[in-house]
Design a protein around this motif. Structure first.
Motif, PDB file in Angstrom:
ATOM      1  N   VAL A  65       5.341  14.138  15.907  1.00 17.10           N
ATOM      2  CA  VAL A  65       4.724  13.678  14.667  1.00 17.10           C
ATOM      3  C   VAL A  65       5.782  13.720  13.577  1.00 17.10           C
ATOM      4  O   VAL A  65       6.434  14.740  13.369  1.00 17.10           O
ATOM      5  CB  VAL A  65       3.516  14.556  14.265  1.00 17.10           C
ATOM      6  CG1 VAL A  65       2.911  14.069  12.958  1.00 17.10           C
ATOM      7  CG2 VAL A  65       2.474  14.569  15.373  1.00 17.10           C
ATOM      8  N   ILE A  66       5.951  12.579  12.904  1.00 16.63           N
ATOM      9  CA  ILE A  66       6.898  12.485  11.795  1.00 16.63           C
ATOM     10  C   ILE A  66       6.109  12.198  10.530  1.00 16.63           C
ATOM     11  O   ILE A  66       5.356  11.231  10.469  1.00 16.63           O
ATOM     12  CB  ILE A  66       7.929  11.361  12.040  1.00 16.63           C
ATOM     13  CG1 ILE A  66       8.727  11.652  13.308  1.00 16.63           C
ATOM     14  CG2 ILE A  66       8.838  11.200  10.828  1.00 16.63           C
ATOM     15  CD1 ILE A  66       9.658  10.529  13.721  1.00 16.63           C
ATOM     16  N   SER A  67       6.272  13.061   9.520  1.00 15.12           N
ATOM     17  CA  SER A  67       5.594  12.862   8.241  1.00 15.12           C
ATOM     18  C   SER A  67       6.517  12.101   7.292  1.00 15.12           C
ATOM     19  O   SER A  67       7.696  12.425   7.164  1.00 15.12           O
ATOM     20  CB  SER A  67       5.226  14.205   7.619  1.00 15.12           C
ATOM     21  OG  SER A  67       4.235  14.835   8.391  1.00 15.12           O
ATOM     22  N   VAL A  68       5.950  11.088   6.653  1.00 10.25           N
ATOM     23  CA  VAL A  68       6.688  10.260   5.700  1.00 10.25           C
ATOM     24  C   VAL A  68       5.965  10.348   4.364  1.00 10.25           C
ATOM     25  O   VAL A  68       4.738  10.206   4.313  1.00 10.25           O
ATOM     26  CB  VAL A  68       6.758   8.793   6.193  1.00 10.25           C
ATOM     27  CG1 VAL A  68       7.451   7.908   5.180  1.00 10.25           C
ATOM     28  CG2 VAL A  68       7.452   8.717   7.540  1.00 10.25           C
ATOM     29  N   PRO A  69       6.696  10.596   3.265  1.00 10.36           N
ATOM     30  CA  PRO A  69       6.049  10.689   1.952  1.00 10.36           C
ATOM     31  C   PRO A  69       5.346   9.391   1.572  1.00 10.36           C
ATOM     32  O   PRO A  69       5.882   8.311   1.781  1.00 10.36           O
ATOM     33  CB  PRO A  69       7.204  10.967   0.986  1.00 10.36           C
ATOM     34  CG  PRO A  69       8.332  11.433   1.828  1.00 10.36           C
ATOM     35  CD  PRO A  69       8.131  10.815   3.184  1.00 10.36           C
ATOM     36  N   GLY A  70       4.145   9.523   1.042  1.00  7.25           N
ATOM     37  CA  GLY A  70       3.385   8.369   0.589  1.00  7.25           C
ATOM     38  C   GLY A  70       2.031   8.301   1.264  1.00  7.25           C
ATOM     39  O   GLY A  70       1.606   9.237   1.939  1.00  7.25           O
ATOM     40  N   ASN A  71       1.359   7.152   1.085  1.00  6.96           N
ATOM     41  CA  ASN A  71       0.067   6.945   1.726  1.00  6.96           C
ATOM     42  C   ASN A  71       0.180   5.795   2.718  1.00  6.96           C
ATOM     43  O   ASN A  71       1.255   5.217   2.903  1.00  6.96           O
ATOM     44  CB  ASN A  71      -1.043   6.712   0.689  1.00  6.96           C
ATOM     45  CG  ASN A  71      -0.833   5.459  -0.131  1.00  6.96           C
ATOM     46  OD1 ASN A  71      -0.360   4.428   0.363  1.00  6.96           O
ATOM     47  ND2 ASN A  71      -1.181   5.510  -1.411  1.00  6.96           N
ATOM     48  N   HIS A  72      -0.931   5.447   3.334  1.00  7.22           N
ATOM     49  CA  HIS A  72      -0.967   4.430   4.386  1.00  7.22           C
ATOM     50  C   HIS A  72      -0.316   3.113   3.947  1.00  7.22           C
ATOM     51  O   HIS A  72       0.356   2.460   4.743  1.00  7.22           O
ATOM     52  CB  HIS A  72      -2.433   4.196   4.781  1.00  7.22           C
ATOM     53  CG  HIS A  72      -2.614   3.224   5.898  1.00  7.22           C
ATOM     54  ND1 HIS A  72      -2.327   3.535   7.204  1.00  7.22           N
ATOM     55  CD2 HIS A  72      -3.058   1.941   5.905  1.00  7.22           C
ATOM     56  CE1 HIS A  72      -2.585   2.483   7.972  1.00  7.22           C
ATOM     57  NE2 HIS A  72      -3.032   1.507   7.218  1.00  7.22           N
ATOM     58  N   ILE A  73      -0.491   2.743   2.693  1.00  6.85           N
ATOM     59  CA  ILE A  73       0.067   1.485   2.183  1.00  6.85           C
ATOM     60  C   ILE A  73       1.470   1.673   1.621  1.00  6.85           C
ATOM     61  O   ILE A  73       2.374   0.889   1.909  1.00  6.85           O
ATOM     62  CB  ILE A  73      -0.851   0.876   1.096  1.00  6.85           C
ATOM     63  CG1 ILE A  73      -2.247   0.609   1.658  1.00  6.85           C
ATOM     64  CG2 ILE A  73      -0.245  -0.387   0.504  1.00  6.85           C
ATOM     65  CD1 ILE A  73      -2.299  -0.365   2.816  1.00  6.85           C
ATOM     66  N   SER A  74       1.678   2.744   0.843  1.00  3.97           N
ATOM     67  CA  SER A  74       2.968   2.884   0.160  1.00  3.97           C
ATOM     68  C   SER A  74       4.130   3.164   1.102  1.00  3.97           C
ATOM     69  O   SER A  74       5.281   2.892   0.758  1.00  3.97           O
ATOM     70  CB  SER A  74       2.893   3.951  -0.938  1.00  3.97           C
ATOM     71  OG  SER A  74       2.768   5.239  -0.382  1.00  3.97           O
ATOM     72  N   ILE A  75       3.874   3.691   2.317  1.00  4.59           N
ATOM     73  CA  ILE A  75       4.994   3.956   3.232  1.00  4.59           C
ATOM     74  C   ILE A  75       5.602   2.672   3.792  1.00  4.59           C
ATOM     75  O   ILE A  75       6.695   2.703   4.337  1.00  4.59           O
ATOM     76  CB  ILE A  75       4.609   4.915   4.382  1.00  4.59           C
ATOM     77  CG1 ILE A  75       3.604   4.300   5.337  1.00  4.59           C
ATOM     78  CG2 ILE A  75       4.170   6.255   3.857  1.00  4.59           C
ATOM     79  CD1 ILE A  75       3.358   5.120   6.596  1.00  4.59           C
ATOM     80  N   ILE A  76       4.910   1.533   3.628  1.00  8.89           N
ATOM     81  CA  ILE A  76       5.471   0.264   4.116  1.00  8.89           C
ATOM     82  C   ILE A  76       5.943  -0.635   2.981  1.00  8.89           C
ATOM     83  O   ILE A  76       6.189  -1.816   3.187  1.00  8.89           O
ATOM     84  CB  ILE A  76       4.467  -0.494   5.017  1.00  8.89           C
ATOM     85  CG1 ILE A  76       3.191  -0.838   4.261  1.00  8.89           C
ATOM     86  CG2 ILE A  76       4.178   0.310   6.281  1.00  8.89           C
ATOM     87  CD1 ILE A  76       2.263  -1.773   5.016  1.00  8.89           C
ATOM     88  N   ALA A  77       6.066  -0.056   1.779  1.00  5.98           N
ATOM     89  CA  ALA A  77       6.517  -0.819   0.617  1.00  5.98           C
ATOM     90  C   ALA A  77       7.702  -0.111  -0.032  1.00  5.98           C
ATOM     91  O   ALA A  77       7.823   1.110   0.068  1.00  5.98           O
ATOM     92  CB  ALA A  77       5.373  -0.967  -0.394  1.00  5.98           C
ATOM     93  N   PRO A  78       8.595  -0.868  -0.674  1.00  9.74           N
ATOM     94  CA  PRO A  78       9.697  -0.225  -1.389  1.00  9.74           C
ATOM     95  C   PRO A  78       9.156   0.710  -2.459  1.00  9.74           C
ATOM     96  O   PRO A  78       8.112   0.413  -3.037  1.00  9.74           O
ATOM     97  CB  PRO A  78      10.446  -1.398  -2.030  1.00  9.74           C
ATOM     98  CG  PRO A  78      10.037  -2.600  -1.223  1.00  9.74           C
ATOM     99  CD  PRO A  78       8.639  -2.320  -0.752  1.00  9.74           C
ATOM    100  N   PRO A  79       9.789   1.818  -2.734  1.00  5.75           N
ATOM    101  CA  PRO A  79      11.043   2.301  -2.130  1.00  5.75           C
ATOM    102  C   PRO A  79      10.807   3.166  -0.885  1.00  5.75           C
ATOM    103  O   PRO A  79      11.753   3.500  -0.177  1.00  5.75           O
ATOM    104  CB  PRO A  79      11.642   3.159  -3.246  1.00  5.75           C
ATOM    105  CG  PRO A  79      10.441   3.763  -3.914  1.00  5.75           C
ATOM    106  CD  PRO A  79       9.383   2.673  -3.863  1.00  5.75           C
ATOM    107  N   ARG A  80       9.566   3.518  -0.577  1.00  2.52           N
ATOM    108  CA  ARG A  80       9.277   4.456   0.517  1.00  2.52           C
ATOM    109  C   ARG A  80       9.577   3.876   1.901  1.00  2.52           C
ATOM    110  O   ARG A  80       9.818   4.611   2.843  1.00  2.52           O
ATOM    111  CB  ARG A  80       7.849   4.940   0.454  1.00  2.52           C
ATOM    112  CG  ARG A  80       7.548   5.668  -0.849  1.00  2.52           C
ATOM    113  CD  ARG A  80       6.372   6.601  -0.659  1.00  2.52           C
ATOM    114  NE  ARG A  80       5.958   7.198  -1.920  1.00  2.52           N
ATOM    115  CZ  ARG A  80       6.385   8.365  -2.355  1.00  2.52           C
ATOM    116  NH1 ARG A  80       7.255   9.044  -1.650  1.00  2.52           N
ATOM    117  NH2 ARG A  80       5.954   8.857  -3.492  1.00  2.52           N
ATOM    118  N   VAL A  81       9.549   2.564   2.048  1.00  2.00           N
ATOM    119  CA  VAL A  81       9.783   1.957   3.354  1.00  2.00           C
ATOM    120  C   VAL A  81      11.182   2.293   3.883  1.00  2.00           C
ATOM    121  O   VAL A  81      11.380   2.353   5.087  1.00  2.00           O
ATOM    122  CB  VAL A  81       9.544   0.426   3.305  1.00  2.00           C
ATOM    123  CG1 VAL A  81      10.642  -0.278   2.522  1.00  2.00           C
ATOM    124  CG2 VAL A  81       9.417  -0.143   4.705  1.00  2.00           C
TER     125      VAL A  81
END
Length: 85
Positions: A65-81
């Motif tokens: 399991v890898i945790s990425v900062p953000g929510n379901h939508i923001s992790i696929i949008a700049p700058p979090r992507v």
């Protein structure tokens, strides 16, 4: 409302839709021994089940399991992507 009326679909499209729905209802996932990576957004909806692995641990014995900062939508949008990538 926002719900699709399946009865309004052409017969050929409705047949595919209904077959897919039946397959979905009857599917019983089994164990999987291969590697599985779950990308998990750190911000989860308030009323969602709070399983760190989103339930995958019940099926996958080789789970990461890898945790990425953000929510379901923001992790696929700049700058979090960039971190997701």
């Amino acid at each position: 409302g926002d719900h699709m009326d399946v009865r309004a679909l052409p017969d050929s499209v409705r047949a595919v839709y209904e077959a897919n729905f039946q397959a979905f209802r009857q599917y019983q996932p089994g164990p999987y021994s291969g590697p599985v990576t779950v990308i998990r957004a750190t911000a989860q909806p308030v009323f969602s089940p709070h399983f760190f692995d989103h339930g995958w641990g019940a099926f996958a014995s080789n789970l990461r399991v890898i945790s990425v900062p953000g929510n379901h939508i923001s992790i696929i949008a700049p700058p979090r992507v960039a971190e997701l990538a």
